[in-house]
Design an enzyme around this catalytic site. Structure first.
Site, PDB file in Angstrom:
ATOM      1  N   ALA A  13       0.769  -1.388   0.132  1.00  0.00           N
ATOM      2  CA  ALA A  13       0.090   0.038  -0.210  1.00  0.00           C
ATOM      3  C   ALA A  13       0.862   1.229   0.004  1.00  0.00           C
ATOM      4  O   ALA A  13       0.309   2.374   0.234  1.00  0.00           O
ATOM      5  CB  ALA A  13      -1.020   0.016   1.070  1.00  0.00           C
ATOM      6  N   SER A  14       2.207   1.164  -0.153  1.00  0.00           N
ATOM      7  CA  SER A  14       3.056   2.297  -0.296  1.00  0.00           C
ATOM      8  C   SER A  14       2.810   3.061  -1.515  1.00  0.00           C
ATOM      9  O   SER A  14       3.156   4.300  -1.570  1.00  0.00           O
ATOM     10  CB  SER A  14       4.576   1.749  -0.145  1.00  0.00           C
ATOM     11  OG  SER A  14       4.755   0.843  -1.068  1.00  0.00           O
ATOM     12  N   ARG A  15       2.424   2.524  -2.562  1.00  0.00           N
ATOM     13  CA  ARG A  15       2.044   3.406  -3.887  1.00  0.00           C
ATOM     14  C   ARG A  15       1.242   2.756  -4.604  1.00  0.00           C
ATOM     15  O   ARG A  15       0.475   1.621  -4.261  1.00  0.00           O
ATOM     16  CB  ARG A  15       3.327   3.607  -4.521  1.00  0.00           C
ATOM     17  CG  ARG A  15       4.209   2.123  -5.008  1.00  0.00           C
ATOM     18  CD  ARG A  15       5.656   2.503  -5.064  1.00  0.00           C
ATOM     19  NE  ARG A  15       6.409   1.121  -4.989  1.00  0.00           N
ATOM     20  CZ  ARG A  15       6.558   0.513  -6.122  1.00  0.00           C
ATOM     21  NH1 ARG A  15       6.244   1.007  -7.400  1.00  0.00           N
ATOM     22  NH2 ARG A  15       7.379  -0.661  -5.931  1.00  0.00           N
ATOM     23  N   VAL A  64       5.897 -10.157   1.766  1.00  0.00           N
ATOM     24  CA  VAL A  64       4.435 -11.019   1.872  1.00  0.00           C
ATOM     25  C   VAL A  64       5.035 -12.242   1.171  1.00  0.00           C
ATOM     26  O   VAL A  64       4.201 -13.448   1.454  1.00  0.00           O
ATOM     27  CB  VAL A  64       3.366 -10.607   1.536  1.00  0.00           C
ATOM     28  CG1 VAL A  64       2.775  -9.384   2.222  1.00  0.00           C
ATOM     29  CG2 VAL A  64       3.481 -10.181  -0.053  1.00  0.00           C
ATOM     30  N   ASN A  90      -2.946  -7.114  -1.926  1.00  0.00           N
ATOM     31  CA  ASN A  90      -2.719  -6.261  -3.331  1.00  0.00           C
ATOM     32  C   ASN A  90      -1.359  -6.366  -3.752  1.00  0.00           C
ATOM     33  O   ASN A  90      -1.035  -5.916  -5.056  1.00  0.00           O
ATOM     34  CB  ASN A  90      -3.288  -4.770  -2.728  1.00  0.00           C
ATOM     35  CG  ASN A  90      -2.474  -3.932  -3.758  1.00  0.00           C
ATOM     36  OD1 ASN A  90      -3.267  -3.700  -4.960  1.00  0.00           O
ATOM     37  ND2 ASN A  90      -1.568  -3.182  -3.620  1.00  0.00           N
ATOM     38  N   TYR A 155       2.982 -14.018 -15.005  1.00  0.00           N
ATOM     39  CA  TYR A 155       2.262 -12.775 -14.453  1.00  0.00           C
ATOM     40  C   TYR A 155       0.731 -13.146 -14.388  1.00  0.00           C
ATOM     41  O   TYR A 155       0.190 -13.565 -13.600  1.00  0.00           O
ATOM     42  CB  TYR A 155       2.194 -11.486 -14.792  1.00  0.00           C
ATOM     43  CG  TYR A 155       1.396 -10.629 -14.071  1.00  0.00           C
ATOM     44  CD1 TYR A 155       1.690  -9.778 -13.163  1.00  0.00           C
ATOM     45  CD2 TYR A 155       0.132 -10.189 -14.930  1.00  0.00           C
ATOM     46  CE1 TYR A 155       0.902  -8.937 -12.404  1.00  0.00           C
ATOM     47  CE2 TYR A 155      -0.656  -9.209 -14.341  1.00  0.00           C
ATOM     48  CZ  TYR A 155      -0.368  -8.579 -13.201  1.00  0.00           C
ATOM     49  OH  TYR A 155      -1.056  -7.715 -12.567  1.00  0.00           O
ATOM     50  N   ALA A 157      -0.116 -16.553 -15.045  1.00  0.00           N
ATOM     51  CA  ALA A 157      -0.506 -17.711 -14.365  1.00  0.00           C
ATOM     52  C   ALA A 157      -0.728 -17.424 -12.661  1.00  0.00           C
ATOM     53  O   ALA A 157      -1.332 -18.159 -12.214  1.00  0.00           O
ATOM     54  CB  ALA A 157       0.832 -18.616 -14.314  1.00  0.00           C
ATOM     55  N   LYS A 159      -1.662 -14.588 -11.766  1.00  0.00           N
ATOM     56  CA  LYS A 159      -3.268 -14.138 -11.218  1.00  0.00           C
ATOM     57  C   LYS A 159      -4.428 -15.250 -11.846  1.00  0.00           C
ATOM     58  O   LYS A 159      -5.584 -14.993 -10.830  1.00  0.00           O
ATOM     59  CB  LYS A 159      -3.503 -12.925 -12.232  1.00  0.00           C
ATOM     60  CG  LYS A 159      -2.412 -11.753 -11.979  1.00  0.00           C
ATOM     61  CD  LYS A 159      -2.646 -11.297 -10.649  1.00  0.00           C
ATOM     62  CE  LYS A 159      -1.757  -9.969 -10.185  1.00  0.00           C
ATOM     63  NZ  LYS A 159      -2.141  -9.430  -8.848  1.00  0.00           N
TER      64      LYS A 159
END
Ligand code: NAP
Length: 255
Positions: A13-15, A64, A90, A155, A157, A159
C-alpha cells in the site's frame, strides 16, 4: 462512513493501487495497516495522508512472499490496530519475458509475490477471521489471469492461480462468515505498467479497450472497498472486472 468499526490490512500500500485502496478504506472509517516491502518512506507518507484526513493508520514493512514475514505482518497489524477484519491482498510485481527467455528464478519470484503473498496472508488471518464470523478478504487480481498476453505467462499464471484460489477459499470459509472476492483490474497507470505504457503512451492498448481509456487507481479502489464492506454482504467468490470492458470483448476485431 460504512467501515467505522473495521480494521484493514492492505499489502503493498506504499504506492499505486494499494495506496488508493488504503486511502479509500480510511475515508470510510476503517483503521488501516499500510504494508510495504522496501519503500518505508512512501508508506509513512500514506499514513500521514490518512491521519491528516482524520483517520487512523500504521505502516508495517514485510515481504509477503515469505510465509514467516507474512504471519508476523498480520500479527503486528492486528496488535497495532487492536484487531483486524479486512485483508486486501494487493502486493504484486511483474517481470515480463518470453517463456523460453525467462530465468526460472524470475518466473517463481512473480508467483511467490502475487500468489504466494495472497496465500500466506490469507492463511495468517483465517483463524481470527473465522472466529469473528464477519470478515472480508479482497484479492487484487487482473483480467490477465483469464486471458493470454505475450510475455506475461508468469504474471497471468500468478493471477489465474489467485482467481482460482479466490473461488475455492470463498466456498471453504463462507460458513464461517468470511467472504473472499477479487477485483480483476484492467490497465491502470502505475509504476507496474509504466514500461508497457511508455512505448506509445499506451495509445495502442487504449484502442483495444471498449471504453477507450485506462482505469484510475481510485476506480479500482472503489471496487475493493465495495467488496470489503457491507454493501457486498451477500457476495462471495466473485471476480469483479474493472477493466473498461476488456475481458468482455472477443478480441478478433470487427467483422
Ligand atoms: P505498483 O505501483 O508497482 O506497487 C506495488 C506495491 O506492491 C508496492 O507498494 C510495493 O511495495 C508492493 N510490493 C511488491 N512486492 C512486495 C512484497 N514482496 N511484499 C510486500 N509488498 C510488495 O503496482 P500496482 O500497479 O499498484 O499493483 C498493485 C496490484 O494491482 C498488483 O497485485 C497488480 O498485479 C495488480 N494489478 C495492477 C494493474 C495495473 O495495470 N497497474 C492491473 C491489474 C492488476 P514497495 O513500494 O515497498 O516496493
Amino acid at each position: 462512513m460504512k467501515l467505522k468499526n473495521s480494521a484493514a490490512l492492505v499489502t503493498g500500500a506504499s504506492r499505486g493501487i494499494g495506496r488508493a485502496i488504503a486511502l479509500a478504506l480510511a475515508a470510510q472509517g476503517a483503521a488501516v495497516a499500510v504494508n510495504y516491502r522496501s519503500r518505508a518512506q512512501d508508506a509513512h507518507v500514506v499514513v500521514k495522508e490518512i491521519e491528516a484526513a482524520g483517520g487512523r493508520a500504521v505502516a508495517v514493512g514485510a515481504d509477503v512472499s515469505d510465509p514467516v514475514a507474512a504471519a508476523e505482518l498480520v500479527s503486528r497489524a492486528t496488535d497495532l490496530l487492536g484487531g483486524l477484519n479486512i485483508l486486501v491482498n494487493n502486493a504484486g510485481i511483474s517481470d515480463d519475458a518470453l517463456i523460453h527467455d525467462a530465468a526460472p528464478d524470475a518466473w517463481w519470484d512473480v508467483m511467490k509475490v502475487n500468489f504466494g503473498g495472497a496465500y500466506h496472508c490469507t492463511h495468517a488471518v483465517l483463524a481470527s477471521f473465522m472466529a469473528q464470523g464477519d470478515a472480508s478478504i479482497v484479492n487484487i487480481s487482473s483480467a490477465m489471469g483469464e486471458r493470454g498476453w505475450i510475455g506475461q505467462a508468469n504474471y497471468a499464471a500468478s493471477k489465474g492461480a489467485l482467481n482460482a484460489f479466490t473461488r475455492s477459499a470463498a466456498v471453504e470459509v463462507a460458513r464461517f462468515g468470511v467472504r473472499v472476492n477479487a477485483v480483476l483490474a484492467g490497465f491502470t497507470p502505475t509504476d507496474l505498467v509504466s514500461e508497457v505504457l511508455r512505448r506509445d503512451g499506451g495509445k495502442g492498448i487504449k484502442r483495444q479497450i471498449p471504453l477507450r481509456r485506462f482505469a484510475t487507481v481510485e476506480q479500482v479502489a472503489a471496487a475493493a472497498v465495495f467488496l470489503a464492506g457491507p454493501d457486498s454482504g451477500y457476495t462471495t467468490g466473485e471476480l469483479l472486472c474493472v477493466d473498461g470492458g476488456f475481458s468482455a470483448q472477443l478480441g478478433i476485431g470487427r467483422p
